[in-house]
Motif scaffolding. Structure first.
Motif, PDB file in Angstrom:
ATOM      1  N   TYR A  98       0.811  -1.220   0.000  1.00 31.59           N
ATOM      2  CA  TYR A  98       0.000   0.000   0.000  1.00 31.59           C
ATOM      3  C   TYR A  98       0.841   1.266   0.000  1.00 31.59           C
ATOM      4  O   TYR A  98       0.406   2.307  -0.516  1.00 31.59           O
ATOM      5  CB  TYR A  98      -0.980   0.004   1.176  1.00 31.59           C
ATOM      6  CG  TYR A  98      -0.365   0.118   2.550  1.00 31.59           C
ATOM      7  CD1 TYR A  98      -0.093   1.356   3.123  1.00 31.59           C
ATOM      8  CD2 TYR A  98      -0.084  -1.017   3.311  1.00 31.59           C
ATOM      9  CE1 TYR A  98       0.451   1.463   4.385  1.00 31.59           C
ATOM     10  CE2 TYR A  98       0.449  -0.921   4.575  1.00 31.59           C
ATOM     11  CZ  TYR A  98       0.726   0.316   5.119  1.00 31.59           C
ATOM     12  OH  TYR A  98       1.274   0.420   6.370  1.00 31.59           O
ATOM     13  N   LEU A  99       2.061   1.209   0.545  1.00 33.32           N
ATOM     14  CA  LEU A  99       2.908   2.400   0.536  1.00 33.32           C
ATOM     15  C   LEU A  99       3.325   2.763  -0.884  1.00 33.32           C
ATOM     16  O   LEU A  99       3.338   3.943  -1.252  1.00 33.32           O
ATOM     17  CB  LEU A  99       4.148   2.165   1.408  1.00 33.32           C
ATOM     18  CG  LEU A  99       3.894   2.001   2.907  1.00 33.32           C
ATOM     19  CD1 LEU A  99       5.207   1.713   3.627  1.00 33.32           C
ATOM     20  CD2 LEU A  99       3.239   3.242   3.488  1.00 33.32           C
ATOM     21  N   SER A 100       3.635   1.757  -1.681  1.00 30.03           N
ATOM     22  CA  SER A 100       3.986   2.027  -3.076  1.00 30.03           C
ATOM     23  C   SER A 100       2.795   2.567  -3.844  1.00 30.03           C
ATOM     24  O   SER A 100       2.933   3.477  -4.667  1.00 30.03           O
ATOM     25  CB  SER A 100       4.494   0.747  -3.747  1.00 30.03           C
ATOM     26  OG  SER A 100       5.718   0.334  -3.190  1.00 30.03           O
ATOM     27  N   CYS A 101       1.612   2.011  -3.573  1.00 28.95           N
ATOM     28  CA  CYS A 101       0.411   2.460  -4.277  1.00 28.95           C
ATOM     29  C   CYS A 101       0.104   3.919  -3.958  1.00 28.95           C
ATOM     30  O   CYS A 101      -0.102   4.736  -4.856  1.00 28.95           O
ATOM     31  CB  CYS A 101      -0.762   1.559  -3.888  1.00 28.95           C
ATOM     32  SG  CYS A 101      -2.223   1.774  -4.941  1.00 28.95           S
ATOM     33  N   CYS A 102       0.112   4.260  -2.671  1.00 25.42           N
ATOM     34  CA  CYS A 102      -0.124   5.660  -2.288  1.00 25.42           C
ATOM     35  C   CYS A 102       0.988   6.561  -2.804  1.00 25.42           C
ATOM     36  O   CYS A 102       0.739   7.699  -3.221  1.00 25.42           O
ATOM     37  CB  CYS A 102      -0.216   5.779  -0.774  1.00 25.42           C
ATOM     38  SG  CYS A 102      -1.743   5.129  -0.051  1.00 25.42           S
ATOM     39  N   GLY A 103       2.204   6.041  -2.792  1.00 30.28           N
ATOM     40  CA  GLY A 103       3.330   6.832  -3.266  1.00 30.28           C
ATOM     41  C   GLY A 103       3.200   7.190  -4.728  1.00 30.28           C
ATOM     42  O   GLY A 103       3.408   8.346  -5.124  1.00 30.28           O
ATOM     43  N   ARG A 104       2.854   6.204  -5.556  1.00 30.26           N
ATOM     44  CA  ARG A 104       2.735   6.447  -6.992  1.00 30.26           C
ATOM     45  C   ARG A 104       1.548   7.340  -7.330  1.00 30.26           C
ATOM     46  O   ARG A 104       1.621   8.163  -8.255  1.00 30.26           O
ATOM     47  CB  ARG A 104       2.600   5.119  -7.730  1.00 30.26           C
ATOM     48  CG  ARG A 104       3.821   4.214  -7.666  1.00 30.26           C
ATOM     49  CD  ARG A 104       3.615   2.969  -8.509  1.00 30.26           C
ATOM     50  NE  ARG A 104       4.743   2.059  -8.435  1.00 30.26           N
ATOM     51  CZ  ARG A 104       4.733   0.899  -7.792  1.00 30.26           C
ATOM     52  NH1 ARG A 104       3.628   0.500  -7.158  1.00 30.26           N
ATOM     53  NH2 ARG A 104       5.800   0.122  -7.773  1.00 30.26           N
ATOM     54  N   ASN A 105       0.461   7.148  -6.628  1.00 32.25           N
ATOM     55  CA  ASN A 105      -0.789   7.812  -7.010  1.00 32.25           C
ATOM     56  C   ASN A 105      -1.090   9.115  -6.273  1.00 32.25           C
ATOM     57  O   ASN A 105      -1.866   9.929  -6.764  1.00 32.25           O
ATOM     58  CB  ASN A 105      -1.963   6.846  -6.801  1.00 32.25           C
ATOM     59  CG  ASN A 105      -1.899   5.672  -7.751  1.00 32.25           C
ATOM     60  OD1 ASN A 105      -2.000   5.829  -8.958  1.00 32.25           O
ATOM     61  ND2 ASN A 105      -1.724   4.473  -7.213  1.00 32.25           N
ATOM     62  N   ILE A 106      -0.466   9.300  -5.099  1.00 29.05           N
ATOM     63  CA  ILE A 106      -0.782  10.497  -4.306  1.00 29.05           C
ATOM     64  C   ILE A 106       0.484  11.258  -3.902  1.00 29.05           C
ATOM     65  O   ILE A 106       0.665  12.421  -4.267  1.00 29.05           O
ATOM     66  CB  ILE A 106      -1.594  10.126  -3.044  1.00 29.05           C
ATOM     67  CG1 ILE A 106      -2.893   9.413  -3.426  1.00 29.05           C
ATOM     68  CG2 ILE A 106      -1.907  11.383  -2.228  1.00 29.05           C
ATOM     69  CD1 ILE A 106      -3.685   8.880  -2.247  1.00 29.05           C
ATOM     70  N   TRP A 107       1.361  10.618  -3.161  1.00 23.52           N
ATOM     71  CA  TRP A 107       2.466  11.342  -2.536  1.00 23.52           C
ATOM     72  C   TRP A 107       3.476  11.885  -3.539  1.00 23.52           C
ATOM     73  O   TRP A 107       3.840  13.076  -3.461  1.00 23.52           O
ATOM     74  CB  TRP A 107       3.167  10.444  -1.515  1.00 23.52           C
ATOM     75  CG  TRP A 107       2.252   9.920  -0.457  1.00 23.52           C
ATOM     76  CD1 TRP A 107       1.089  10.507  -0.007  1.00 23.52           C
ATOM     77  CD2 TRP A 107       2.392   8.694   0.268  1.00 23.52           C
ATOM     78  NE1 TRP A 107       0.503   9.718   0.958  1.00 23.52           N
ATOM     79  CE2 TRP A 107       1.283   8.597   1.156  1.00 23.52           C
ATOM     80  CE3 TRP A 107       3.338   7.673   0.277  1.00 23.52           C
ATOM     81  CZ2 TRP A 107       1.114   7.520   2.025  1.00 23.52           C
ATOM     82  CZ3 TRP A 107       3.172   6.601   1.145  1.00 23.52           C
ATOM     83  CH2 TRP A 107       2.082   6.534   2.014  1.00 23.52           C
ATOM     84  N   ALA A 108       3.930  11.052  -4.442  1.00 20.43           N
ATOM     85  CA  ALA A 108       4.924  11.527  -5.431  1.00 20.43           C
ATOM     86  C   ALA A 108       4.334  12.592  -6.355  1.00 20.43           C
ATOM     87  O   ALA A 108       4.981  13.624  -6.599  1.00 20.43           O
ATOM     88  CB  ALA A 108       5.483  10.350  -6.231  1.00 20.43           C
ATOM     89  N   PRO A 109       3.112  12.405  -6.882  1.00 17.06           N
ATOM     90  CA  PRO A 109       2.524  13.466  -7.708  1.00 17.06           C
ATOM     91  C   PRO A 109       2.323  14.776  -6.932  1.00 17.06           C
ATOM     92  O   PRO A 109       2.511  15.859  -7.483  1.00 17.06           O
ATOM     93  CB  PRO A 109       1.185  12.872  -8.144  1.00 17.06           C
ATOM     94  CG  PRO A 109       1.408  11.396  -8.110  1.00 17.06           C
ATOM     95  CD  PRO A 109       2.301  11.173  -6.929  1.00 17.06           C
ATOM     96  N   MET A 110       1.950  14.664  -5.649  1.00  9.74           N
ATOM     97  CA  MET A 110       1.795  15.869  -4.834  1.00  9.74           C
ATOM     98  C   MET A 110       3.135  16.571  -4.676  1.00  9.74           C
ATOM     99  O   MET A 110       3.229  17.808  -4.809  1.00  9.74           O
ATOM    100  CB  MET A 110       1.214  15.519  -3.466  1.00  9.74           C
ATOM    101  CG  MET A 110       1.094  16.695  -2.511  1.00  9.74           C
ATOM    102  SD  MET A 110      -0.115  17.953  -3.039  1.00  9.74           S
ATOM    103  CE  MET A 110      -1.631  17.232  -2.368  1.00  9.74           C
ATOM    104  N   GLN A 111       4.190  15.811  -4.415  1.00 11.78           N
ATOM    105  CA  GLN A 111       5.498  16.417  -4.250  1.00 11.78           C
ATOM    106  C   GLN A 111       5.975  17.057  -5.546  1.00 11.78           C
ATOM    107  O   GLN A 111       6.591  18.127  -5.531  1.00 11.78           O
ATOM    108  CB  GLN A 111       6.498  15.365  -3.765  1.00 11.78           C
ATOM    109  CG  GLN A 111       7.846  15.929  -3.352  1.00 11.78           C
ATOM    110  CD  GLN A 111       7.746  16.886  -2.175  1.00 11.78           C
ATOM    111  OE1 GLN A 111       6.800  16.850  -1.387  1.00 11.78           O
ATOM    112  NE2 GLN A 111       8.741  17.767  -2.054  1.00 11.78           N
TER     113      GLN A 111
END
Length: 235
Positions: A98-111
């Motif tokens: 789930y960390l990779s999923c949130c990272g790809r779809n939310i956290w990295a795009p937000m950053q």
């Protein structure tokens, strides 16, 4: 100074938004639309778009990500990951952490959006008592960017009390006992917190979620079975 407030529509980011109301003309309010948000979240954000002078929508493709990397899960059987499927035969679901999923779809795009905007001050609704939170503290500087967490020392009750005191439009799902956000209706992870949200889905979507979770459980159990045999046979 360029200020950006990261806004999910959840209670904490909503409290931050109201705390900084006097700065609305001068700050970017940034929301990540994963492509799998609930319809009521889409409507909620459209309402804010009409109010906020500098509303920024970042679009990502969660459905495409799920198709490539699999369903997110709290526990991941290695053979069911996308790379595991290339090495091992199997017809079960492809699963990602789930960390990779949130990272790809939310956290990295937000950053990435923060960098594109040139933000030098980033406001987040992170609290010290959150079960999931980043390592930074409020006021910390990283690469010339100040991270501000106005709610760092607030409790969940403090947040709700504040929102009521300013007559904020609190999302209705909190009254139903849901505690997670609605970034993705089909999130199959965070199950310790996600039960009420999943049970509250429309019948067709709830049944599909239950099917996916059952398949994930079967994949985990199947892969762990061999390990448990070894453990039992150990002297």
């Amino acid at each position: 100074m360029v200020t950006a407030l990261q806004f999910s529509g959840g209670k904490d980011s909503l409290a931050c938004l109201h705390l900084f109301e006097s700065e609305w003309d001068d700050i970017y309010v940034v929301w990540v639309n994963t492509g799998a948000a609930y319809p009521d979240v889409i409507e909620y954000m459209e309402e804010w778009r009409q109010v906020l002078p500098n509303f920024v929508e970042v679009k990502t493709d969660q459905p495409g990500n799920i198709a490539k990397y699999g369903w997110p899960a709290d526990v991941v059987p290695i053979n069911s990951t996308s790379i595991g499927r290339k090495l091992m035969s199997g017809d079960g679901p492809v699963i990602q952490d789930y960390l990779s999923c949130c990272g790809r779809n939310i956290w990295a795009p937000m950053q990435s959006a923060m960098k594109d905007l040139g933000a030098t001050r980033i406001i987040r609704g992170q609290r010290a008592d959150d079960s999931h939170k980043g390592p930074l503290k409020s006021g910390q500087l990283v690469d010339g960017v100040e991270y501000v967490y106005p709610l760092e020392n607030w409790s969940e009750q403090d947040v709700f009390d504040y929102l009521r005191s300013v007559d904020a439009q609190i999302p209705s799902y909190y009254a139903k006992g849901e505690v997670t956000g609605r970034d993705c209706w089909d999130c199959t992870a965070y199950l310790e917190e996600n039960v009420n949200r999943i049970q509250g889905l429309p019948d067709e979507k709830r049944v599909e979620m239950e099917r996916r979770i059952s398949l994930i459980d079967s994949a985990i159990s199947s892969e762990w079975h061999g390990r448990s045999i070894i453990a039992r046979s150990a002297p």
